[in-house]
Design a protein around this motif. Structure first.
Motif, PDB file in Angstrom:
ATOM      1  N   ARG A 170       0.949  -1.292   0.001  1.00 53.16           N
ATOM      2  CA  ARG A 170       0.007   0.093   0.111  1.00 53.16           C
ATOM      3  C   ARG A 170       0.819   1.250  -0.047  1.00 53.16           C
ATOM      4  N   GLY A 171       1.798   1.082  -0.671  1.00 49.71           N
ATOM      5  CA  GLY A 171       2.935   2.270  -0.896  1.00 49.71           C
ATOM      6  C   GLY A 171       2.393   3.440  -1.537  1.00 49.71           C
ATOM      7  N   ASP A 172       1.215   3.193  -2.353  1.00 50.83           N
ATOM      8  CA  ASP A 172       0.623   4.558  -2.933  1.00 50.83           C
ATOM      9  C   ASP A 172      -0.137   5.428  -2.041  1.00 50.83           C
ATOM     10  N   GLU A 173      -0.576   4.714  -0.855  1.00 53.16           N
ATOM     11  CA  GLU A 173      -1.425   5.522  -0.001  1.00 53.16           C
ATOM     12  C   GLU A 173      -0.422   6.045   1.281  1.00 53.16           C
ATOM     13  N   ILE A 174       0.867   5.501   1.199  1.00 55.82           N
ATOM     14  CA  ILE A 174       1.747   6.098   2.410  1.00 55.82           C
ATOM     15  C   ILE A 174       2.971   6.823   1.769  1.00 55.82           C
ATOM     16  N   SER A 175       3.228   8.122   1.901  1.00 54.75           N
ATOM     17  CA  SER A 175       4.224   8.918   1.532  1.00 54.75           C
ATOM     18  C   SER A 175       5.619   8.266   1.834  1.00 54.75           C
ATOM     19  N   PRO A 176       6.644   8.732   1.002  1.00 61.91           N
ATOM     20  CA  PRO A 176       8.088   8.386   1.434  1.00 61.91           C
ATOM     21  C   PRO A 176       8.407   8.902   2.888  1.00 61.91           C
ATOM     22  N   ARG A 177       8.131   9.898   3.152  1.00 57.73           N
ATOM     23  CA  ARG A 177       8.364  10.524   4.511  1.00 57.73           C
ATOM     24  C   ARG A 177       7.722   9.840   5.511  1.00 57.73           C
ATOM     25  N   MET A 178       6.375   9.419   5.343  1.00 54.71           N
ATOM     26  CA  MET A 178       5.787   8.680   6.496  1.00 54.71           C
ATOM     27  C   MET A 178       6.186   7.050   6.391  1.00 54.71           C
ATOM     28  N   HIS A 179       6.736   6.636   5.298  1.00 56.93           N
ATOM     29  CA  HIS A 179       7.427   5.385   5.386  1.00 56.93           C
ATOM     30  C   HIS A 179       8.688   5.287   6.235  1.00 56.93           C
ATOM     31  N   ASP A 180       9.460   6.372   5.831  1.00 53.73           N
ATOM     32  CA  ASP A 180      10.542   6.570   6.707  1.00 53.73           C
ATOM     33  C   ASP A 180      10.312   6.733   8.127  1.00 53.73           C
ATOM     34  N   ILE A 181       9.153   7.237   8.694  1.00 51.76           N
ATOM     35  CA  ILE A 181       9.032   7.675  10.195  1.00 51.76           C
ATOM     36  C   ILE A 181       8.520   6.195  10.742  1.00 51.76           C
ATOM     37  N   LEU A 182       7.799   5.320   9.889  1.00 55.74           N
ATOM     38  CA  LEU A 182       7.412   4.047  10.668  1.00 55.74           C
ATOM     39  C   LEU A 182       8.324   3.042  10.444  1.00 55.74           C
ATOM     40  N   ILE A 183       9.344   3.187   9.521  1.00 55.63           N
ATOM     41  CA  ILE A 183      10.412   2.260   9.715  1.00 55.63           C
ATOM     42  C   ILE A 183      11.396   2.527  10.724  1.00 55.63           C
ATOM     43  N   GLY A 184      11.384   3.963  11.283  1.00 52.82           N
ATOM     44  CA  GLY A 184      12.246   4.483  12.434  1.00 52.82           C
ATOM     45  C   GLY A 184      11.719   3.771  13.547  1.00 52.82           C
ATOM     46  N   LEU A 185      10.464   4.084  13.734  1.00 51.13           N
ATOM     47  CA  LEU A 185       9.541   3.698  15.105  1.00 51.13           C
ATOM     48  C   LEU A 185       9.704   2.025  15.138  1.00 51.13           C
ATOM     49  N   TYR A 186       9.715   1.334  14.105  1.00 47.51           N
ATOM     50  CA  TYR A 186       9.709  -0.279  14.006  1.00 47.51           C
ATOM     51  C   TYR A 186      11.118  -0.468  14.571  1.00 47.51           C
ATOM     52  N   GLU A 187      12.325   0.165  14.325  1.00 45.65           N
ATOM     53  CA  GLU A 187      13.542   0.188  14.770  1.00 45.65           C
ATOM     54  C   GLU A 187      13.649   0.395  16.356  1.00 45.65           C
ATOM     55  N   ASP A 188      13.252   1.380  16.648  1.00 45.84           N
ATOM     56  CA  ASP A 188      12.873   1.866  18.005  1.00 45.84           C
ATOM     57  C   ASP A 188      12.146   0.321  18.996  1.00 45.84           C
ATOM     58  N   TRP A 189      11.028  -0.093  18.422  1.00 47.60           N
ATOM     59  CA  TRP A 189      10.556  -1.164  18.958  1.00 47.60           C
ATOM     60  C   TRP A 189      11.284  -2.322  19.044  1.00 47.60           C
ATOM     61  N   LEU A 190      12.203  -2.670  18.082  1.00 47.26           N
ATOM     62  CA  LEU A 190      13.176  -3.599  18.177  1.00 47.26           C
ATOM     63  C   LEU A 190      14.083  -3.557  19.217  1.00 47.26           C
ATOM     64  N   TRP A 191      14.668  -2.215  19.577  1.00 44.70           N
ATOM     65  CA  TRP A 191      15.468  -1.773  20.470  1.00 44.70           C
ATOM     66  C   TRP A 191      14.953  -2.177  21.718  1.00 44.70           C
ATOM     67  N   LEU A 192      13.749  -1.486  21.911  1.00 41.93           N
ATOM     68  CA  LEU A 192      13.140  -1.860  23.141  1.00 41.93           C
ATOM     69  C   LEU A 192      12.802  -3.385  23.379  1.00 41.93           C
ATOM     70  N   ASP A 193      12.466  -3.893  22.623  1.00 45.60           N
ATOM     71  CA  ASP A 193      12.437  -5.456  22.850  1.00 45.60           C
ATOM     72  C   ASP A 193      13.724  -6.138  23.272  1.00 45.60           C
ATOM     73  N   GLU A 194      14.865  -5.816  22.806  1.00 47.65           N
ATOM     74  CA  GLU A 194      16.120  -6.218  23.378  1.00 47.65           C
ATOM     75  C   GLU A 194      16.206  -5.713  24.576  1.00 47.65           C
ATOM     76  N   ARG A 195      16.138  -4.534  25.159  1.00 52.02           N
ATOM     77  CA  ARG A 195      16.598  -3.850  26.327  1.00 52.02           C
ATOM     78  C   ARG A 195      15.390  -4.657  27.282  1.00 52.02           C
ATOM     79  N   ILE A 196      14.236  -4.907  27.012  1.00 44.13           N
ATOM     80  CA  ILE A 196      13.350  -5.706  27.909  1.00 44.13           C
ATOM     81  C   ILE A 196      13.621  -7.093  28.074  1.00 44.13           C
TER      82      ILE A 196
END
Length: 347
Positions: A170-196
């Protein structure tokens, strides 16, 4: 007639301490403000006596320091000193209130925590903060997707499994900037999983070698997280006279407002350690969802009867109160829980 120093009250601040002393005839001995670094030098010059302070972040450090100097330090919950405050609130009046409250004969004091307890408590606080941040990150990802008109099923696993498929399909509904923001949040999620996971592993390792934790884990429904949280909060349980006192301290009993021989009970008081109360209620919810395990519990009959007449939320609180009472008995008596011979109803 000579007077002797009877008690000293300390109002603990970040950089300064306000101290007020009383003689045995009730007169003021001194009122002064000192720097935190001069605590030892100031009290070395004073006669040994009872020293009171309100429970706060550095109260345990101050208490241990004064105990080494030969004083009798006592930590008081803030709600017990409030009735002794005279006039308007200021640091000297607070210290004076503590000096008076510490002399009450029937006052319940806060148990002094050891350094190991403080370390374990810090681990739990870090883990709780990380879990909260992870939940906030997951919710933010959901909110950003919903702003794009994309709804995801409830549950973190559903979001984790479908996130990249959504970004690809659904890349046509998500802008490139929003795509990068979501990827960054997902990386934060993975880092928090590791710390927990790392913090949880450290807590589990502590539970394997701590005697109190091993005793507590003999109780059904209590594992490494709850056992270490209990040990960090109450130590060996000596601060309470009976198991029901621990349940009341955790806020798992109804709030009482009774007068004229007419008892009035309301909702649970929610006093004491909110984090520990949450863990026990969550464990009760898990146990309620697995009725096949009830037959292994000595309070099976009570649980079956209660499940038919009580709402699940009310039942979970009542059920959480039982392991709390048992936990006190196990810690106080230094014995493992015997599921076949111990009557939980009587604890």
């Amino acid at each position: 007639m000579t007077t002797e120093l009877l008690s000293v009250g300390i109002d603990i601040g970040k950089d300064t301490l306000h101290i007020v002393g009383f003689n045995d005839d009730g007169s003021y001995a001194f009122r002064k403000k000192i720097k935190r670094l001069s605590l030892v030098a100031t009290f070395e010059k004073l006669p040994r006596c009872i020293v009171g302070m309100e429970a706060c972040m550095s109260a345990y450090f101050v208490s241990r320091t004064l105990r080494k100097l030969g004083f009798d330090p006592r930590i008081i919950a803030a709600k017990y000193t409030k009735p002794f405050v005279k006039g308007q609130k200021n640091d000297y009046n607070d210290a004076e209130a503590v000096a008076e409250a510490v002399l009450r004969p029937n006052l319940n004091y806060v148990q002094e925590k050891s350094q190991d307890q403080l370390d374990l408590q810090a681990l739990h606080r870090v883990r709780s903060r990380l879990v909260s941040r992870r939940t906030a990150t997951i919710n933010q990802i959901r909110a950003f997707l919903l702003e794009q008109g994309i709804a995801v099923r409830t549950g973190s696993s559903s979001l984790r499994n479908s996130l990249f498929a959504i970004l690809d399909n659904r890349g046509d509904e998500i802008s490139p900037r929003m795509h990068d923001i979501l990827i960054g949040l997902y990386e934060d999620w993975l880092w928090l999983d590791e710390r927990i996971d790392a913090t949880s592993t450290e807590i589990e390792q502590i539970s394997k070698y701590d005697v109190g934790c091993q005793l507590l884990m003999s109780i059904p429904g209590i594992g490494p997280i709850i056992s270490t949280a209990l040990v960090a909060a109450i130590g060996n349980g000596s601060a309470f006279e009976r198991g029901r006192d621990l349940g009341a301290w955790l806020g798992l009993v109804p709030r009482q407002y009774s007068t004229g021989d007419k008892p009035t009970l309301g909702k649970i008081s929610k006093a004491g350690n909110r984090y520990l109360r949450t863990l026990l209620v969550q464990a009760a919810h898990v146990l309620m969802m697995r009725p096949k395990l009830w037959q292994n519990l000595s309070f099976e009959d009570w649980l079956e009867r209660a499940s038919k007449r009580m709402h699940k939320n009310k039942l979970s609180v009542a059920l959480a109160n039982k392991p709390a009472r048992i936990a006190w008995s196990v810690l106080y008596n230094c014995t493992e829980f015997d599921n076949h011979t111990t009557d939980m109803e009587a604890i």
